[in-house]
Design a protein around this motif. Structure first.
Motif, PDB file in Angstrom:
ATOM      1  N   SER A  64     -30.867  77.405  -2.768  1.00  0.00           N
ATOM      2  CA  SER A  64     -31.254  75.523  -2.176  1.00  0.00           C
ATOM      3  C   SER A  64     -32.184  74.951  -2.906  1.00  0.00           C
ATOM      4  N   TRP A  65     -32.630  75.459  -4.632  1.00  0.00           N
ATOM      5  CA  TRP A  65     -33.065  75.196  -5.611  1.00  0.00           C
ATOM      6  C   TRP A  65     -32.708  74.045  -6.615  1.00  0.00           C
ATOM      7  N   ARG A  66     -31.287  74.512  -6.229  1.00  0.00           N
ATOM      8  CA  ARG A  66     -30.254  74.349  -7.055  1.00  0.00           C
ATOM      9  C   ARG A  66     -30.230  72.544  -6.883  1.00  0.00           C
ATOM     10  N   ALA A  67     -30.500  72.292  -5.420  1.00  0.00           N
ATOM     11  CA  ALA A  67     -30.112  70.722  -5.133  1.00  0.00           C
ATOM     12  C   ALA A  67     -31.658  69.262  -5.608  1.00  0.00           C
ATOM     13  N   LEU A  68     -32.512  70.896  -5.464  1.00  0.00           N
ATOM     14  CA  LEU A  68     -33.460  69.657  -5.970  1.00  0.00           C
ATOM     15  C   LEU A  68     -33.601  68.913  -7.151  1.00  0.00           C
ATOM     16  N   ALA A  69     -34.182  68.236  -7.857  1.00  0.00           N
ATOM     17  CA  ALA A  69     -33.931  66.688  -8.667  1.00  0.00           C
ATOM     18  C   ALA A  69     -34.894  67.651  -9.912  1.00  0.00           C
ATOM     19  N   SER A  70     -36.162  67.683  -9.275  1.00  0.00           N
ATOM     20  CA  SER A  70     -37.214  68.429 -10.276  1.00  0.00           C
ATOM     21  C   SER A  70     -38.709  69.245  -9.287  1.00  0.00           C
ATOM     22  N   ILE A  71     -39.418  69.807 -10.401  1.00  0.00           N
ATOM     23  CA  ILE A  71     -40.677  70.721  -9.698  1.00  0.00           C
ATOM     24  C   ILE A  71     -41.527  70.129 -10.438  1.00  0.00           C
ATOM     25  N   SER A  72     -42.923  70.257 -10.495  1.00  0.00           N
ATOM     26  CA  SER A  72     -43.884  70.125 -10.567  1.00  0.00           C
ATOM     27  C   SER A  72     -44.691  71.613 -10.703  1.00  0.00           C
ATOM     28  N   PRO A  73     -44.520  72.297 -11.291  1.00  0.00           N
ATOM     29  CA  PRO A  73     -45.238  73.341 -11.319  1.00  0.00           C
ATOM     30  C   PRO A  73     -46.410  73.558 -12.441  1.00  0.00           C
ATOM     31  N   ASN A  74     -47.431  74.621 -11.931  1.00  0.00           N
ATOM     32  CA  ASN A  74     -48.492  74.585 -13.191  1.00  0.00           C
ATOM     33  C   ASN A  74     -47.818  76.563 -13.696  1.00  0.00           C
ATOM     34  N   LEU A  75     -48.520  76.259 -15.323  1.00  0.00           N
ATOM     35  CA  LEU A  75     -47.922  77.995 -15.992  1.00  0.00           C
ATOM     36  C   LEU A  75     -47.844  79.136 -14.960  1.00  0.00           C
ATOM     37  N   ARG A  76     -48.892  78.975 -14.029  1.00  0.00           N
ATOM     38  CA  ARG A  76     -48.363  80.308 -13.189  1.00  0.00           C
ATOM     39  C   ARG A  76     -47.687  80.227 -12.513  1.00  0.00           C
ATOM     40  N   GLU A  77     -47.322  79.161 -11.955  1.00  0.00           N
ATOM     41  CA  GLU A  77     -46.673  78.921 -10.994  1.00  0.00           C
ATOM     42  C   GLU A  77     -44.846  79.103 -10.975  1.00  0.00           C
TER      43      GLU A  77
END
Length: 703
Positions: free
Chosen positions: A526-539
């Motif tokens: 599913s993640w391949r359809a995402l445009a962007s993600i906004s994690p911190n370093l741990r995530e």
């Protein structure tokens, strides 16, 4: 645009043109439609009109203001958008702001505005409360088909001699709006009122199993309505058929008072008889009669009639908003089966969509930077606030003027009531409320330095943000310039949104929320359809671990090492994602993606993998905030994302968008609320960030 009738084909298109004409007419006389109301109408969501004479002439201050606010919250809680109608300084307002409600509630010498009064009040620049008749006129011109009030006017006792008949009755005969009320007040001649309504050709139905026509404080008046509707679906069908026939007249739905309130009915009726006698002795007639009678009855019952009055209005608001939601479903279905172009017009104002959680937060901030374990009490300040990643994003975007469609779920409990009260500035009409469920709660323990040390949460309600519920907003999703979804949402819902994004080429931004939830999209492709993600370093490390990539056992703290680790963890994901925004806490953010004109492109519509330049990363330092000014870190990351997204929606370049995010985050760090109330389109704007001096950025080309 929302259609106020249920017709097909050419009739539907004709009515759409008529609504545009009457809205233009409304604008030409000087009017203002609240942005949330306008957006709800334009996007085909249910709206409920509310009168304002109850504020200006019906109840004393401060009960008038508190009741008006509570009635609006009831409408929101039942899935509709409230539109309180009134006149301020010669301008018709369709949907009063909270400060405007307060202004009317405190105002003296306001005018009671019915059909005859509009020309004078508007020409003289006066303020006033609209009666049932006045509210019906404005609601119809604005395209609002359902109107909730306490009770309508009627034929006064002795009216066969005085000809004292309320304009409400003639307005019902010529304005196609459904009026939801508790019948008519027992100070009136109910029998003659029903006869007059019949003469005017008005369809009158009681709500419930009985045709007994209610008399405001009493469930029975001794008279019967011609018809009854069992529930909100039946009422909606009746209204829809009436509108489809284009009769030009309204519908009156009479809602009996709750049974627990009926016991005091006889006491109030006795007081009414005494008040009528007093009015005759004082020769009070005309438009002054009803206010006098209500005030006198309140005095004679020691306030019991006032409390019953407020209870009735709230009950009508609940029933009326449920009817409006049911009618709206019928209208949407009719629109889809009719002219396909009409369905597209109904959703003519695309807005960003946010899908995520709502929490009631309890924030405990210790006095000391170190916490003592072992069951001891650490001195602290404890505050209640309102959070949830999705709610924070929607809150901040709303304050920045982007008015997102916010899809979420909460229970029907004391917490949900406080959420709706606090989120009055947001559009909460797409948030479902569920009986038998608890609104999510979260408890955060924060050290004196501002660091989060412990979080506890009851988040089961987030599992109710289901694929089935979200699929009901397909048209909003399809037309959204951008969709944000947080990690509180169930995996199946995330997969549904990703699949929908793939099919309709949507830009979906994923906010991981926390380490445990960060990997939800990455359990499948599913993640391949995402445009962007906004994690911190741990995530980001947790996401890489889920995908089977090597990860460091420990994370660094020195800036150079933090950036190096972030870049290494970002590279495998950038083979599919358009860009990544890695939040680094006190070190700022690292934006990674494909270069365009020398900087990372944030929006996927601006470039593609085949045309864009090399992968690159840019580090933006955080705005310096002294430790002693940091109050709460829980919403800083969400405020950053919302600020950056607002800049993107305004067409800003990468530097300006990121800096709008950093400015939003710095304001929220100083606020007890996760999203600072000081954030606004004025305090966080493209012009503001362009005029400020910023710490230098540093960019790298990624191998």
């Amino acid at each position: 645009m929302q259609m106020p009738v249920c017709v097909l084909g050419a009739h539907t298109t004709l009515m759409a043109q008529c609504i545009l004409q009457v809205r233009r007419a409304l604008h030409s006389v000087g009017s203002k439609i609240h942005p949330f109301v306008k957006e709800a109408l334009d996007n085909g969501r249910p709206v409920v009109a509310l009168e304002s004479t109850i504020i200006t002439h019906g109840l004393p201050y401060p009960q008038n203001l508190s009741t008006a606010r509570e009635v609006e919250e009831i409408v929101r809680a039942n899935g509709a958008v409230p539109a309180t109608i009134g006149i301020l300084n010669g301008c018709i307002r369709v949907g009063l702001q909270d400060d405007e409600l307060e202004c009317l509630a405190k105002a003296k010498n306001t005018v009671k505005v019915s059909r005859r009064d509009f020309p004078y009040v508007l020409s003289q620049g006066l303020s006033g409360g609209t009666t049932v008749a006045g509210t019906m006129i404005v609601a119809h011109k604005a395209g609002i088909p359902v109107f909730v009030t306490g009770g309508i006017g009627g034929v006064h006792r002795g009216g066969e001699k005085t000809l004292d008949v309320s304009a409400d009755l003639t307005e019902l005969g010529r304005t196609p709006v459904a009026v939801i009320s508790a019948g008519v007040k027992s100070i009136l001649d109910i029998g003659r009122t029903l006869e007059y309504l019949e003469t005017q050709g008005i369809c009158v139905a009681t709500f419930g199993e009985s045709r007994a026509f209610p008399a405001f404080f009493s469930r029975q008046s001794g008279f019967q309505a011609a018809y009854n509707v069992l529930n909100e679906e039946d009422a909606a069908q009746l209204i829809a058929r009436s509108l489809a026939l284009r009769l030009g007249s309204g519908v009156l739905i009479a809602v009996p008072c709750p049974e627990e309130e009926a016991a005091s009915g006889q006491l109030i009726e006795d007081a009414i008889q005494q008040a009528l006698q007093d009015s005759r002795e004082r020769a009070i007639t005309g438009k002054e009669l009803t206010p006098f009678l209500l005030q006198r009855v309140n005095e004679l019952t020691s306030g019991k009639s006032l409390n019953s009055n407020i209870t009735l209005i709230k009950n009508n608001a609940r029933v009326g908003s449920q009817i409006a939601v049911a009618l709206n479903k019928i209208q949407r279905a009719q629109g889809r089966r009719g002219d396909p172009s009409l369905s597209r017009k109904m959703f003519s104002a695309p807005r960003p969509v946010v899908i995520g959680g709502i929490n009631v937060d309890f924030i405990a901030k210790a006095k000391s930077s170190t916490l003592v374990d072992g069951g001891q009490t650490n001195p602290a300040t404890v505050r209640q606030s309102f959070g949830g990643v999705g709610r924070n994003l929607a809150d901040c975007l709303s304050r920045l003027g982007k008015s997102p469609v916010f899809i979420s779920a909460m229970g029907k409990d004391e917490h949900s009531a406080s959420v709706l009260r606090y989120c009055r500035h947001m559009d909460m009409s797409s948030v479902c409320q569920l009986d038998g469920h608890s609104t999510a709660t979260y408890c955060a323990v924060i050290a004196g330095s501002g660091e989060l040390r412990l979080g506890l949460g009851d988040m089961e309600i987030h599992q109710q943000i289901t694929e089935q519920y979200v699929s009901g907003f397909r048209e909003n999703l399809r037309r959204a310039p951008l969709v944000c979804i947080d990690g509180n949402v169930p995996v199946s819902t995330i997969q549904y949104v990703c699949q929908f994004a793939r099919e309709h080429h949507l830009a979906v931004y994923y906010e991981p929320t926390d380490v445990d939830k960060a990997s939800k999209p990455f359990f499948s492709d599913s993640w391949r359809a995402l445009a962007s993600i906004s994690p911190n370093l741990r995530e980001l490390r947790a996401i890489n671990r889920t995908l089977g990539h090597p990860v460091p056992a420990d994370l660094p703290s020195k800036l150079e090492d933090v950036v190096e680790t972030a870049v290494a963890l970002a590279l495998p994901l950038l083979q599919e994602l358009h860009c990544m925004v890695i939040t680094l806490g006190q070190h700022g953010v690292l934006v990674c993606g494909r270069s365009m004109d020398g900087s990372v492109s944030l929006h996927p519509g601006s470039c593609s993998k085949t045309t864009a330049g090399e992968l690159c990363a840019t580090h933006y330092p955080a705005l310096p905030v002294p430790v002693e000014e940091i109050v709460n870190v829980s919403g800083a990351g969400d405020s950053f994302m919302a600020g950056m997204i607002a800049g993107m929606l305004d067409g800003g370049n990468t530097d300006d968008c990121v800096r709008m995010g950093l400015l939003s985050a710095s304001l929220s760090l100083r606020s007890y609320e996760p999203v600072s109330p000081e954030i606004s389109a004025a305090s966080v704007s493209m012009e503001r960030v362009q005029s400020q001096r910023w710490l230098g950025t540093k960019a790298w080309t990624l191998s």
